[in-house]
Design a protein around this motif. Structure first.
Motif, short mmCIF file in Angstrom:
data_model
loop_
_atom_site.label_atom_id
_atom_site.label_comp_id
_atom_site.label_asym_id
_atom_site.label_seq_id
_atom_site.Cartn_x
_atom_site.Cartn_y
_atom_site.Cartn_z
N ALA A 58 46.22 -7.08 20.45
CA ALA A 58 47.57 -7.37 20.96
C ALA A 58 47.55 -8.03 22.34
O ALA A 58 48.37 -8.90 22.63
CB ALA A 58 48.40 -6.10 21.01
N TYR A 59 46.64 -7.57 23.20
CA TYR A 59 46.54 -8.11 24.55
C TYR A 59 45.33 -9.03 24.64
O TYR A 59 44.31 -8.80 23.98
CB TYR A 59 46.41 -6.99 25.58
N GLU A 60 45.43 -10.05 25.48
CA GLU A 60 44.35 -11.02 25.62
C GLU A 60 44.03 -11.27 27.09
O GLU A 60 44.85 -11.05 27.97
CB GLU A 60 44.74 -12.35 24.96
N GLY A 61 42.80 -11.76 27.31
CA GLY A 61 42.39 -12.20 28.63
C GLY A 61 42.38 -13.71 28.70
O GLY A 61 42.70 -14.40 27.73
N LEU A 62 41.99 -14.23 29.84
CA LEU A 62 41.88 -15.69 29.97
C LEU A 62 40.70 -16.21 29.16
O LEU A 62 40.70 -17.37 28.74
CB LEU A 62 41.74 -16.08 31.44
N THR A 63 39.69 -15.37 28.97
CA THR A 63 38.56 -15.72 28.12
C THR A 63 38.43 -14.65 27.03
O THR A 63 39.08 -13.60 27.08
CB THR A 63 37.25 -15.77 28.92
N LYS A 78 40.72 -24.07 30.31
CA LYS A 78 39.71 -24.76 31.10
C LYS A 78 39.56 -24.07 32.44
O LYS A 78 40.52 -23.50 32.97
CB LYS A 78 40.14 -26.22 31.30
N TRP A 79 38.35 -24.11 33.00
CA TRP A 79 38.13 -23.60 34.35
C TRP A 79 37.20 -24.54 35.08
O TRP A 79 36.28 -25.13 34.51
CB TRP A 79 37.58 -22.17 34.34
N THR A 80 37.45 -24.69 36.37
CA THR A 80 36.70 -25.63 37.20
C THR A 80 36.33 -24.95 38.50
O THR A 80 37.18 -24.33 39.15
CB THR A 80 37.55 -26.88 37.52
N ASN A 81 35.07 -25.06 38.90
CA ASN A 81 34.63 -24.51 40.17
C ASN A 81 35.02 -25.46 41.30
O ASN A 81 34.45 -26.56 41.42
CB ASN A 81 33.12 -24.29 40.17
N ILE A 82 36.01 -25.06 42.07
CA ILE A 82 36.42 -25.85 43.23
C ILE A 82 35.38 -25.68 44.34
O ILE A 82 35.06 -26.63 45.07
CB ILE A 82 37.81 -25.40 43.72
N SER A 83 34.86 -24.47 44.46
CA SER A 83 33.78 -24.14 45.40
C SER A 83 33.08 -22.91 44.82
O SER A 83 33.53 -22.36 43.81
CB SER A 83 34.35 -23.84 46.79
N PRO A 84 31.98 -22.44 45.43
CA PRO A 84 31.32 -21.25 44.91
C PRO A 84 32.21 -20.00 44.90
O PRO A 84 31.92 -19.04 44.18
CB PRO A 84 30.13 -21.06 45.86
N THR A 85 33.30 -20.04 45.68
CA THR A 85 34.17 -18.86 45.74
C THR A 85 35.61 -19.18 45.33
O THR A 85 36.53 -18.42 45.65
CB THR A 85 34.16 -18.25 47.15
N THR A 139 48.72 -23.00 36.24
CA THR A 139 47.45 -23.13 36.96
C THR A 139 47.33 -22.02 38.00
O THR A 139 48.28 -21.77 38.75
CB THR A 139 47.34 -24.49 37.67
N VAL A 140 46.17 -21.37 38.02
CA VAL A 140 45.91 -20.35 39.04
C VAL A 140 44.51 -20.57 39.60
O VAL A 140 43.62 -21.07 38.91
CB VAL A 140 46.02 -18.91 38.49
N ASP A 141 44.33 -20.19 40.84
CA ASP A 141 43.01 -20.22 41.48
C ASP A 141 42.54 -18.79 41.72
O ASP A 141 43.27 -17.97 42.31
CB ASP A 141 43.07 -20.96 42.82
N PHE A 142 41.33 -18.49 41.26
CA PHE A 142 40.70 -17.21 41.56
C PHE A 142 39.92 -17.39 42.86
O PHE A 142 39.05 -18.27 42.95
CB PHE A 142 39.74 -16.81 40.44
N ILE A 143 40.24 -16.57 43.84
CA ILE A 143 39.52 -16.56 45.11
C ILE A 143 38.52 -15.42 45.05
O ILE A 143 38.92 -14.24 44.91
CB ILE A 143 40.48 -16.41 46.30
N LEU A 144 37.25 -15.73 45.14
CA LEU A 144 36.20 -14.73 44.92
C LEU A 144 35.66 -14.19 46.24
O LEU A 144 35.63 -14.89 47.25
CB LEU A 144 35.06 -15.35 44.12
N ALA A 145 35.21 -12.94 46.20
CA ALA A 145 34.59 -12.34 47.38
C ALA A 145 33.23 -12.97 47.66
O ALA A 145 32.73 -12.93 48.79
CB ALA A 145 34.44 -10.83 47.17
N GLY A 146 32.64 -13.55 46.63
CA GLY A 146 31.35 -14.23 46.74
C GLY A 146 31.09 -14.89 45.40
O GLY A 146 31.85 -14.71 44.45
N LEU A 151 31.81 -13.58 36.17
CA LEU A 151 33.26 -13.75 36.16
C LEU A 151 33.82 -13.96 34.76
O LEU A 151 34.76 -13.27 34.33
CB LEU A 151 33.66 -14.92 37.06
N LEU A 152 33.29 -14.91 34.01
CA LEU A 152 33.86 -15.25 32.70
C LEU A 152 33.68 -14.12 31.70
O LEU A 152 34.48 -13.97 30.77
CB LEU A 152 33.25 -16.54 32.17
#
Length: 529
Positions: A58-63, A78-85, A139-146, A151-152
């Motif tokens: 019933a529920y889904e994730g982005l992947t 689709k996902w794109t690395n803007i930077s390593p984080t 569109t959303v951006d994931f901001i990572l701690a590192g 992630l996927l």
């Protein structure tokens, strides 16, 4: 109207009716049984495999995982690395929740805030994500701690809820399951997935119907309805399969597997499971609960933990209790998980005499008492395994008081730290050992670290290794960190690993399904002829 047009119209009508009849004939019901019920319908409350196996419909994730356990697009295309984080996710357009409302970026951001709430146990699936920012509605951006090598894999179980639906129904907060709390989301579902959960009667049935508006209906199976029935008693569960009352059973009693293989009306689908059964020992309290030892905690002494480990005859459990359907374990992760090492996973040979000597050296020449809490309806032969341990530990002078109960109340005691030792089975949803080490062995914090470390282990070396592997993107270096951490947990005897489960499923011959090593049968991979 001419005769020609009338005949043409009649032919079209007949074709449509034939098509509808064919579609109706192809639509099927899957009646699935297992021993364990779900705990809740709140998708951010309990990291429990059976609950997740049902809610994934019933529920889904982005992947999500494909048939080879590789991440593929789901609610993100689709996902794109803007930077390593910083990773940009483009969200799938035209997706609707089951109530008809559109899926947008606000739902992702809302779900991120919700899944992190400390009363839930699902925050491991957003580990390493510092923030999620909206770029536009899709569109959303994931901001990572590192840098985040997992992630996927993690976010496949970051289930997305409707912000508007949750707020409307006063369920913006995650259910506090350990406090026996109920909320609207714990009894009602509104996801985007291929099935709508239409009812749940605890300990009786979960009913699901196919979602005609699912974004991926072109790849859906012919299963239009799923009836999931928890049947605790082994004999009753197998009788239901043999009589035809259910189509598939996914946790077979080990004593029945050989007999079922010989039944021409059934077929067995074999497969391993990435789940390890182990005992967790309270290594936090200065005085051990439910013990005759006062003023101190024997489990803080490595010699005691080693004694309990080497008193266990894992091969005997495999032979007599599991009927060969287990792999004796020395570490926390099973074959099939990244980081598993056959070299590290050589099970300890039992040595009762050395165990007695270690107890004497630790100051317990006559042993001691403690309580072992075990579920009796969750893992294969869970109660019988615990009975085995009581006998094995008795041989070294340790008296174990066994307390067994259903998973629903057992796990509340565990999460309330109301145990001295407990049996747990840990499946690796990400197929990577960090998931186990970070959840079970790292020092507990308010976030993902140690979020299932209810024995409250705290080992500085393990913490250092886990923290390093979180952001290490060099595969060889990261796997070296994993190996060192698994070896540390083994050599310090931080747990009592017992075995990795093997998991055959049985079904009628007209059922085809894909065996899932994560113990999550999926209707989208199933057909009923």
């Amino acid at each position: 109207m001419t005769l020609k047009l009338a005949l043409k119209g009649a032919a079209v009508a007949v074709a449509l009716l034939t098509g509808l009849a064919l579609s109706s004939a192809q639509a099927a019901t899957l009646r699935w049984a297992a021993q364990n019920d779900i705990l809740t319908l709140d998708p951010h409350s309990q990291n429990h495999a059976t609950t997740n196996a049902i809610l994934q419909h019933a529920y889904e994730g982005l992947t999500r995982y494909n048939t080879k356990y590789e991440p593929e697009p789901a609610l993100a295309t689709k996902w794109t690395n803007i930077s390593p984080t910083q990773v940009r996710f483009e969200l799938r357009r035209g997706v609707k929740f089951h109530d008809g409302s559109p899926f947008v970026a606000d739902d992702v951001i809302f779900s991120f805030g919700r899944i992190k709430q400390p009363q839930g146990t699902m925050s491991i699936y957003v580990a390493g994500i510092a923030d999620i920012k909206k770029i536009d509605d899709h569109t959303v951006d994931f901001i990572l701690a590192g840098p985040n090598p997992l992630l996927l894999r993690n976010i496949g179980d970051f289930f997305i809820m409707s912000k508007a639906w949750a707020e409307k129904n006063k369920t913006a907060n995650v259910q506090d399951y350990k406090a026996k709390e109920e909320n609207y989301a714990s009894r009602n579902v509104n996801g985007t997935g291929g099935y709508k959960i239409t009812s749940w009667t605890p300990d009786q049935r979960v009913t699901m119907t196919a979602n005609a508006d699912w974004w991926d209906k072109a790849n859906a199976s012919n299963v239009a309805e799923v009836l999931y029935t928890p049947i605790k008693a082994d004999s009753t569960r197998i009788a239901a399969l043999l009589s035809g009352d259910v189509d598939m059973v996914t946790d077979l009693p080990t004593q029945d597997v050989t007999r079922l293989r010989g039944d021409s009306k059934l077929k067995i689908v074999d497969g391993h499971e990435v789940r390890t059964i182990f005992i967790a020992l309270d290594q936090h309290n200065n005085e051990l609960k439910y013990s005759n030892v006062k003023g101190k905690n024997p489990f803080k002494d490595k010699r005691v933990r080693e004694a309990l480990n080497i008193a266990v005859d894992r091969e005997a459990i495999k032979r007599a209790t599991m009927r060969g359907l287990s792999l004796p374990a020395a570490i926390l992760v099973a074959p099939g998980v990244n980081g598993h090492s056959p070299e590290l996973d050589a099970a300890i040979k039992p040595d009762a005499e050395r165990a007695k000597k270690l107890l004497a050296e630790a100051g317990y020449p006559n042993g001691f008492e403690f309580q072992l809490n075990c579920p009796n309806n969750r893992y294969v032969n869970d109660e019988e395994i615990c009975q085995n341990l009581v006998s094995m530990w008795a041989r070294i002078g340790v008296k174990t008081k066994l307390a067994t109960e259903g998973m629903a109340t057992f796990i509340q005691k565990v999460q309330n730290f109301d145990t001295s030792a407990y049996l747990l089975g840990w499946g690796v949803a990400t197929f990577d050992a960090q998931y186990s080490l970070q959840s079970l062995a790292r020092t507990r914090t308010s976030g993902a670290d140690g979020n299932f470390n209810f024995s409250r282990i705290s080992d500085a070396q393990v913490d250092k290794l886990v923290d390093a592997m979180k952001t290490e993107t060099d595969v060889a270096k990261r796997n070296a960190l994993i190996k060192e951490a698994l070896q540390r947990t083994r050599d310090e005897f931080l747990f009592v690993p017992l075995h990795h489960q093997l998991r055959p499923w049985a079904m009628k011959t007209n059922v085809t399904t894909l065996h899932r090593a994560d113990d999550r049968p999926a209707a989208r991979f199933t057909n009923v002829k």
